[in-house]
Scaffold this active site. Structure first.
Site: not given
Ligand SMILES: Cc1ncc(C[n+]2csc(CCOP(=O)(O)OP(=O)(O)O)c2C)c(N)n1
Lengths: 337, 341
Positions: B38, B69, B92, B94-95, B138
């Site tokens: 990502e 993932e 991370f 943690d995920f 995190h």
């Molecule tokens: C399982 C997991 N994978 C990756 C992340 C890292 N991450 C945090 S926010 C995000 C993007 C989220 O996008 P969206 O769902 O469209 O929400 P927005 O931030 O645009 O409001 C990612 C990849 C995470 N927190 N949890």
């Protein structure tokens, strides 16, 4: 709705100011009064306000990593939420959770920083309501980036087969951090995923709070009446970077500018005026919201920091006796002594 | 040319640049190597783990993937079994909960369960570590979780030099390798790193064999065994302790699987005193493993032992509480003093 939206916007503007304090000259995420990541929801307000207007305290909401607008619309205790974000002892969790992990059981609000992971607990809240013959509902809020995640798709299915009172609200802001929507899904309209689970899917194309309100009324009404889940996707926009400090070099300037121009709050203010609400009344709402926010932030900043020792509490509600602590053991090993 | 090379060895890189240099080299040499994750293409990785790779290799080989993932880490397993050499990034550590089946039941076990007939030559990169107040989901370090489960090699660099050599090895290894980089060491714009991780790095490729711990500071009074961020904290503690006449040896494990017990035991033979420092949870973790191995092999040489680790609580958000649970330089100093006679 308007008040929730202006409160959320101004609240985050104030948080942004506080957050940036002490972080310069070279941006240091761990410096200043609010460390860690901070995800602001400017441009998302219509989704939360339109949906939460239909909710009661006994309805459950699970929010994602970008939670403030939803928390405000759901009626989370703003003072304790702010103290939490500042990491203070009187915060919602005494400073343990912080901005991405706000829990207010009084209004059944929770959130998680793990993408889509609020969906299963929302299904669980719906399941509990159904088993107890209560008419409360559960709402899971997530981003369009989250709709590829297993937890979301599994939750849709479970809610559908069990006919649970759950509404899945997708806030589509076109971006998942740096990934534009077209790089992560081939289906533009996320609400179409509902079809695969035989539940209604609705999309509100523009971040128009009134349209969200109307669509949410149907979906939440349907859930409350025992007619099962709905997937509601709302187009919102992201006015800022993904988190504070995100340089956004991946994002075309036109896109950021277009997002800035599309202001759902001004749009609703215009609608209110057109509907005959006096300018003065609109301004009065704004002023009231701003005063409340300023007061809350000042209050929160004055709160004491937690005792470091408190870090060891709350792992269990019913702590087992003899739990390991980090007390140095000073044990001597070996036979030489 | 010669002049260029001597200049090159002088150049210092951040840990992230060194990692990326190794990845880019392997991608140039071998078309089967590709990177999935990502925000790894246009963003260059949230922690600069892929900075500049998309510009050179394009979206086909530096792939942004949906937030799923299970699907893409599992796909890396599949592609690896098909003979490619994927690198998949879990943003991370943690995920891991959302995709642990693909990591643990597929990536790590397929070689064994196939009786050695299937190999999974992939690298799983992931960011670890706290110290910036990002709370329980995190900030974890989770070295122990991955090292505990059999079937994956686990790498934890602490300097740019090591990061490059270990990455070359990781990509060339025929087994699955989990490459855990500490955010605080990467040298990213928004999270200042200590001075230590930025080191001279040669231009040309080189490998650091797995299972070779590095004695980062020699000493005769006490052995401090650690990894990741805490290598630098232990070195700092050692400098202060030296002023008081305590001479600490600091061992950087560099890999957890395989674990170089030899180097640890040799050092214990010299010092008789062991302090193990870990940013992961205390119970059932790295500290317990090292102490147990030392006790098994060298009980007679061991005069005293201390463990410094995160107590068994999730990482709290507020600064005073996070400071309380994550070991720091003073905690290491105190532990060393506690084993001193
Ligand atoms: C399982 C997991 N994978 C990756 C992340 C890292 N991450 C945090 S926010 C995000 C993007 C989220 O996008 P969206 O769902 O469209 O929400 P927005 O931030 O645009 O409001 C990612 C990849 C995470 N927190 N949890």
């Amino acid at each position: 709705m308007f008040e929730d939206m202006v409160t959320a916007r101004y609240y985050e503007e104030r948080l942004q100011e506080e957050y940036l304090e002490g972080k310069q000259p070279a941006f240091d995420i761990s410096a200043g009064p609010i460390p860690g990541e901070l995800h602001l929801a400017a441009g998302h307000e219509a989704a939360a306000a339109g949906v939460c207007r239909h909710l009661r305290d006994d309805d459950t909401v699970t929010a994602p990593h970008r939670p403030h607008h939803v928390a405000i619309a759901k009626g989370v205790d703003l003072k304790r939420m702010t103290a939490e974000i500042f990491g203070r002892q009187t915060g919602l969790s005494g400073g343990k959770g912080g901005h991405m992990h706000l829990f207010d059981p009084d209004v059944n609000f929770a959130c998680s920083g793990i993408i889509a992971e609020g969906c299963p607990p929302a299904v669980g809240a719906g399941l509990a309501a159904k088993k107890r013959n209560e008419d409360s509902v559960a709402v899971a809020v997530l981003g369009e980036g989250a709709i590829s995640q297993g937890a979301f798709l599994e939750s849709l299915n479970l809610a559908a087969v069990q006919e649970l009172p759950v509404v899945f609200v997708v806030e589509d802001n076109d971006w998942a951090i740096s990934m534009p929507k077209d790089r992560i899904t081939d289906v533009d309209d996320g609400s179409l995923r509902a079809g695969g689970f035989d539940m209604p899917g609705v999309r509100v194309d523009y971040d128009d709070a009134t349209a969200v309100y109307d669509a949410a009324k149907d979906a939440i009404g349907r859930a409350r009446a025992g007619n099962g889940p709905t997937l509601l996707e709302v187009q919102v926009h992201r006015r800022m970077g993904h988190f504070m400090g995100d340089p956004q070099s991946y994002r075309p300037d036109e896109d950021t500018e277009a997002a800035q121009e599309r202001d759902s709050i001004e749009r609703l203010a215009d609608d209110l005026r057109e509907a005959g609400v006096e300018d003065d009344d609109v301004e009065a709402i704004r002023e009231r919201a701003h005063d409340r926010v300023d007061e809350v932030i000042e209050w929160a900043k004055d709160q004491p920091e937690p005792d470091p020792e408190a870090a060891h509490e709350d792992v269990f509600v019913n702590p087992p006796s003899g739990v390991t602590t980090d007390e140095p053991t000073h044990e001597l090993a070996g036979s030489d002594d | 040319m010669a002049q260029q090379e001597s200049q090159a060895v002088e150049r210092e890189l951040t840990m992230s640049r060194a990692m990326v240099e190794a990845i880019a080299h392997e991608m140039r040499e071998n078309d089967e190597v590709f990177y999935m994750g990502e925000d790894v293409a246009d963003y260059g990785g949230i922690f600069d783990s892929t900075e500049g790779l998309r510009e050179e290799f394009g979206y086909d080989r530096v792939m942004d993937v949906p937030i799923s993932e299970t699907a893409y880490i599992g796909a890396a397993v599949g592609a690896a079994q098909a003979g490619m050499r994927p690198i998949a990034e879990l943003m991370f550590v943690d995920f891991f909960g959302v995709c642990m089946d693909q990591i643990y039941n597929q990536m790590a076990k397929n070689t064994y369960m196939s009786g050695g007939n299937v190999s999974v030559p992939m690298v799983l990169t992931t960011a670890v570590g706290g110290t910036y107040n990002d709370a329980g989901q995190h900030s974890q370090t989770l070295y122990g979780t991955f090292a505990h489960l059999p079937g994956m090699k686990v790498v934890v660099p602490s300097t740019a030099y090591d990061a490059k050599g270990l990455m070359h090895n990781a990509i060339r290894d025929d087994d699955p390798v989990v490459y855990m980089f500490h955010k605080r060491l990467m040298g990213i714009g928004w999270m200042p790193a200590p001075d230590g991780p930025k080191t001279p790095v040669p231009d040309e490729p080189y490998t650091i064999p797995f299972g070779s711990a590095d004695v980062k500071r020699e000493g005769s009074d006490v052995t401090v065994v650690t990894l990741g961020l805490h290598v630098h904290q232990a070195l700092e503690a050692a400098e202060t302790l030296a002023e008081d006449g305590i001479d600490a040896e600091v061992i950087d494990l560099r890999t957890l699987v395989p674990l170089d017990t030899e180097t640890i035991l040799e050092s214990i033979g010299k010092t008789g005193r062991l302090v193990v420092v870990d940013e992961d949870y205390r119970s059932y973790g790295v500290t317990a493993e090292i102490v147990a191995s030392a006790a098994e092999e060298r009980l007679a040489d061991l005069d005293a032992v201390e463990r410094v680790a995160v107590p068994d609580v999730p990482l709290p958000y507020a600064r005073p509480m996070e400071d309380e649970v994550i070991p720091d330089v003073e905690d290491i100093e105190a532990a060393v003093r506690a084993v001193e006679p």
